[in-house]
Design a protein around this motif. Structure first.
Motif, PDB file in Angstrom:
ATOM      1  N   ALA A  32     -54.305 -12.240   0.487  1.00 56.01           N
ATOM      2  CA  ALA A  32     -53.036 -11.659   0.883  1.00 56.01           C
ATOM      3  C   ALA A  32     -52.853 -10.249   0.345  1.00 56.01           C
ATOM      4  N   GLY A  33     -53.362  -9.972  -0.799  1.00 59.35           N
ATOM      5  CA  GLY A  33     -53.249  -8.649  -1.367  1.00 59.35           C
ATOM      6  C   GLY A  33     -51.864  -8.397  -1.923  1.00 59.35           C
ATOM      7  N   ALA A  34     -51.607  -7.164  -2.259  1.00 64.41           N
ATOM      8  CA  ALA A  34     -50.352  -6.802  -2.891  1.00 64.41           C
ATOM      9  C   ALA A  34     -49.276  -6.537  -1.841  1.00 64.41           C
ATOM     10  N   ILE A  35     -48.036  -6.818  -2.209  1.00 59.94           N
ATOM     11  CA  ILE A  35     -46.905  -6.525  -1.338  1.00 59.94           C
ATOM     12  C   ILE A  35     -46.585  -5.036  -1.443  1.00 59.94           C
ATOM     13  N   ASP A  36     -46.331  -4.425  -0.301  1.00 59.69           N
ATOM     14  CA  ASP A  36     -45.973  -3.022  -0.281  1.00 59.69           C
ATOM     15  C   ASP A  36     -44.491  -2.892  -0.628  1.00 59.69           C
ATOM     16  N   PRO A  37     -44.145  -2.364  -1.799  1.00 58.13           N
ATOM     17  CA  PRO A  37     -42.734  -2.303  -2.203  1.00 58.13           C
ATOM     18  C   PRO A  37     -41.905  -1.359  -1.345  1.00 58.13           C
ATOM     19  N   ALA A  38     -42.539  -0.434  -0.632  1.00 56.48           N
ATOM     20  CA  ALA A  38     -41.802   0.519   0.199  1.00 56.48           C
ATOM     21  C   ALA A  38     -41.626   0.013   1.634  1.00 56.48           C
ATOM     22  N   ALA A  39     -42.192  -1.133   1.950  1.00 55.50           N
ATOM     23  CA  ALA A  39     -42.118  -1.648   3.323  1.00 55.50           C
ATOM     24  C   ALA A  39     -40.709  -2.131   3.648  1.00 55.50           C
ATOM     25  N   ARG A  40     -40.413  -2.235   4.909  1.00 52.85           N
ATOM     26  CA  ARG A  40     -39.154  -2.782   5.391  1.00 52.85           C
ATOM     27  C   ARG A  40     -39.452  -4.043   6.206  1.00 52.85           C
ATOM     28  N   ALA A  41     -38.560  -5.041   6.059  1.00 53.59           N
ATOM     29  CA  ALA A  41     -38.793  -6.339   6.708  1.00 53.59           C
ATOM     30  C   ALA A  41     -37.659  -6.638   7.678  1.00 53.59           C
ATOM     31  N   THR A  42     -37.908  -7.598   8.569  1.00 48.88           N
ATOM     32  CA  THR A  42     -36.913  -8.036   9.547  1.00 48.88           C
ATOM     33  C   THR A  42     -36.772  -9.543   9.462  1.00 48.88           C
ATOM     34  N   LEU A  43     -35.522 -10.003   9.380  1.00 50.82           N
ATOM     35  CA  LEU A  43     -35.232 -11.434   9.396  1.00 50.82           C
ATOM     36  C   LEU A  43     -34.674 -11.779  10.774  1.00 50.82           C
ATOM     37  N   GLY A  60     -41.849 -19.421   9.022  1.00 49.96           N
ATOM     38  CA  GLY A  60     -41.779 -17.968   9.083  1.00 49.96           C
ATOM     39  C   GLY A  60     -42.286 -17.391  10.383  1.00 49.96           C
ATOM     40  N   LEU A  61     -43.112 -18.135  11.093  1.00 47.72           N
ATOM     41  CA  LEU A  61     -43.621 -17.695  12.382  1.00 47.72           C
ATOM     42  C   LEU A  61     -42.707 -18.191  13.495  1.00 47.72           C
ATOM     43  N   PRO A  62     -42.661 -17.497  14.651  1.00 44.61           N
ATOM     44  CA  PRO A  62     -41.832 -17.983  15.759  1.00 44.61           C
ATOM     45  C   PRO A  62     -42.391 -19.287  16.313  1.00 44.61           C
ATOM     46  N   LEU A  63     -41.500 -20.217  16.646  1.00 44.65           N
ATOM     47  CA  LEU A  63     -41.921 -21.480  17.236  1.00 44.65           C
ATOM     48  C   LEU A  63     -42.379 -21.251  18.675  1.00 44.65           C
ATOM     49  N   ASP A  64     -43.337 -22.051  19.134  1.00 44.71           N
ATOM     50  CA  ASP A  64     -43.777 -21.924  20.514  1.00 44.71           C
ATOM     51  C   ASP A  64     -42.715 -22.498  21.452  1.00 44.71           C
ATOM     52  N   GLN A  65     -42.802 -22.162  22.725  1.00 49.32           N
ATOM     53  CA  GLN A  65     -41.777 -22.527  23.690  1.00 49.32           C
ATOM     54  C   GLN A  65     -41.546 -24.034  23.791  1.00 49.32           C
ATOM     55  N   HIS A 173     -39.172 -15.472  10.897  1.00 47.92           N
ATOM     56  CA  HIS A 173     -38.292 -16.220  11.786  1.00 47.92           C
ATOM     57  C   HIS A 173     -37.806 -17.488  11.076  1.00 47.92           C
ATOM     58  N   VAL A 174     -36.500 -17.715  11.144  1.00 51.97           N
ATOM     59  CA  VAL A 174     -35.913 -18.934  10.561  1.00 51.97           C
ATOM     60  C   VAL A 174     -35.082 -19.641  11.632  1.00 51.97           C
ATOM     61  N   TYR A 175     -34.941 -20.966  11.483  1.00 51.59           N
ATOM     62  CA  TYR A 175     -34.272 -21.793  12.495  1.00 51.59           C
ATOM     63  C   TYR A 175     -33.257 -22.744  11.855  1.00 51.59           C
ATOM     64  N   PRO A 176     -32.194 -22.218  11.251  1.00 54.36           N
ATOM     65  CA  PRO A 176     -31.157 -23.126  10.725  1.00 54.36           C
ATOM     66  C   PRO A 176     -30.359 -23.715  11.886  1.00 54.36           C
ATOM     67  N   LYS A 177     -30.226 -25.029  11.916  1.00 51.05           N
ATOM     68  CA  LYS A 177     -29.572 -25.684  13.053  1.00 51.05           C
ATOM     69  C   LYS A 177     -28.170 -26.172  12.657  1.00 51.05           C
ATOM     70  N   ASN A 178     -27.283 -26.155  13.651  1.00 50.23           N
ATOM     71  CA  ASN A 178     -25.888 -26.537  13.430  1.00 50.23           C
ATOM     72  C   ASN A 178     -25.565 -27.852  14.123  1.00 50.23           C
ATOM     73  N   PRO A 179     -25.079 -28.827  13.387  1.00 46.81           N
ATOM     74  CA  PRO A 179     -24.556 -30.017  14.055  1.00 46.81           C
ATOM     75  C   PRO A 179     -23.190 -29.730  14.647  1.00 46.81           C
ATOM     76  N   ARG A 180     -22.846 -30.455  15.703  1.00 41.80           N
ATOM     77  CA  ARG A 180     -21.526 -30.319  16.317  1.00 41.80           C
ATOM     78  C   ARG A 180     -20.705 -31.569  16.053  1.00 41.80           C
ATOM     79  N   ALA A 181     -19.392 -31.405  16.106  1.00 42.98           N
ATOM     80  CA  ALA A 181     -18.484 -32.540  15.942  1.00 42.98           C
ATOM     81  C   ALA A 181     -17.236 -32.252  16.755  1.00 42.98           C
ATOM     82  N   GLY A 182     -16.610 -33.303  17.238  1.00 49.20           N
ATOM     83  CA  GLY A 182     -15.403 -33.153  18.032  1.00 49.20           C
ATOM     84  C   GLY A 182     -14.356 -34.165  17.614  1.00 49.20           C
ATOM     85  N   VAL A 183     -13.142 -33.981  18.147  1.00 49.20           N
ATOM     86  CA  VAL A 183     -12.041 -34.869  17.805  1.00 49.20           C
ATOM     87  C   VAL A 183     -11.191 -35.081  19.049  1.00 49.20           C
ATOM     88  N   GLY A 184     -10.677 -36.288  19.208  1.00 46.52           N
ATOM     89  CA  GLY A 184      -9.781 -36.611  20.301  1.00 46.52           C
ATOM     90  C   GLY A 184      -8.631 -37.452  19.785  1.00 46.52           C
TER      91      GLY A 184
END
Length: 386
Positions: A32-43, A60-65, A173-184
């Motif tokens: 992997a080598g050293a991390i470039d401290p001057a680099a910029r990243a994207t989330l 961290g990688l994009p999920l396939d379709q 790439h991250v994939y936090p998922k949200n549960p849904r809830a409803g009320v009647g």
């Protein structure tokens, strides 16, 4: 054995030991080598509803379709991304510190920081670009009604490539998922002639592994009382009634309104999680009766509070028209006076005259006036002939 042979044998043994040491070095760390401290990243945050079946975890990688087919994007979720101070990922010590830090500890460190904010689009995606190298605390600060926020999490930028171990991922790439809830909320009678009606709320259970809070509030209109008090509240899950060990019913005041509140205990919340895992359609059903103070429309509002999510609202109303038949007189009692014609039988409750009745009376008046004119003319002619 001669000295020359001893030296040669020692040399071969030493070379073998050195070769063995090189082979056991973890290839990912070495490559992997050293991390470039001057680099910029994207989330890159991908926001979807939590499906019934848990999918694969993100690396961290994009999920396939095929992995995202059938998932429902969640738009309108606002995130805040804050860099955690005191963690230097360019050093081994800093990487170890990042691995040991919990989200709760990181939350205390970033308290008061503005961070970077953004909102997911129609496709559920949010790109946060030009981030410095470091460890980041990611939290949802708002979500649409009915969407339960995902728990805050930590992400290191960059990440080591999980597939090859060669180099670093500066776009993660991250994939936090949200549960849904409803009320009647339903009422036994939308229009009622009696002063007692029952209300039934049905609240959904989000697809989560744990629940820190599950609270249902029913806010009553002024003057409405709960029939039987707290003891009159019934709580059921999956057709089985729950007791105080799992759910507690109480009467309290919220925003100046008397409120029927049902809170679930630790064991009760565990029962909810288990019920939702077994049946995606599982619901909490709460039933109680109320006594209406008088004629009019009476609306009850319901709120479902789950963890740190915004209250999920619902409402229902009943119209009490007061058409209860006059009770039969008690044997031996002196009957009271009959009600005036055109009244409901209650003092001061004279029925309103409708527009059609006014028109009819006007036509009748005109006809009488016409008849009067004809009679007057006839009378004059008869006098003239005499």
């Amino acid at each position: 054995m001669s000295c020359l042979r001893i030296v040669r044998a020692a040399g071969v043994l030493l070379f073998g030991l050195v070769l063995a040491l090189v082979v056991v070095v973890p290839p990912r760390a070495a490559a992997a080598g050293a991390i470039d401290p001057a680099a910029r990243a994207t989330l890159v945050i991908h926001k979807y509803e939590q499906p019934d079946a848990l999918g694969e975890s993100s690396d961290g990688l994009p999920l396939d379709q095929p992995s995202v087919d059938g998932l429902t994007p969640v738009a309108g979720v606002r995130f805040r991304v804050s860099r955690v101070p005191g963690v230097d990922l360019t050093t081994g010590e800093g990487q170890r510190a990042a691995a040991e830090l919990t989200a709760a500890e990181a939350s205390a460190r970033v308290a008061g920081a503005s961070g970077r904010t953004g909102v997911t689009g129609a496709d559920g995606r949010l790109d946060v670009a030009s981030l410095e190298v470091g460890l980041y605390y990611v939290e949802e600060i708002s979500a649409p009604v009915g969407v339960v926020p995902a728990a805050p999490f930590l992400v290191a930028l960059p990440l080591s490539d999980p597939h090859t171990g060669a180099g670093w991922l500066y776009t993660v790439h991250v994939y936090p998922k949200n549960p849904r809830a409803g009320v009647g909320l339903n009422v036994s009678e939308a229009i009622t002639c009696v002063d007692e009606v029952s209300w039934t709320s049905r609240t959904a259970i989000p697809r989560q592994q744990t629940l820190d809070q599950y609270l249902v509030r029913h806010l009553l209109p002024p003057g409405v009382r709960v029939a039987g008090g707290e003891a009159g509240v019934r709580i059921a899950l999956g057709g089985a009634e729950l007791g105080p060990a799992d759910a507690l019913a109480g009467l309290t005041t919220v925003a100046g309104r008397e409120t029927v509140e049902v809170s679930f205990t630790t064991s009760g919340r565990a029962a909810l999680v288990a019920a939702r895992a077994a049946d995606p359609g599982a619901q909490v059903i709460i039933t109680f009766g109320t006594l209406l103070p008088g004629w009019g429309i009476h609306a009850v509002d319901v709120e479902l509070l789950i963890d740190d999510a915004a209250p999920i609202p619902g409402s229902a109303a009943t119209s009490f028209v007061g058409c209860t038949p006059t009770p039969s007189p008690t044997p031996g009692a002196t009957p009271g006076p009959a009600p005036d014609p055109g009244t409901s039988g209650r003092p001061g409750d004279r029925l309103a005259v409708t527009g059609s009745q006014v028109s009819g009376l006007a036509l009748l008046g005109l006809a009488l006036i016409g008849c009067g004119i004809v009679l007057v003319r006839r009378s004059r002619r008869e006098r003239g002939q005499e």
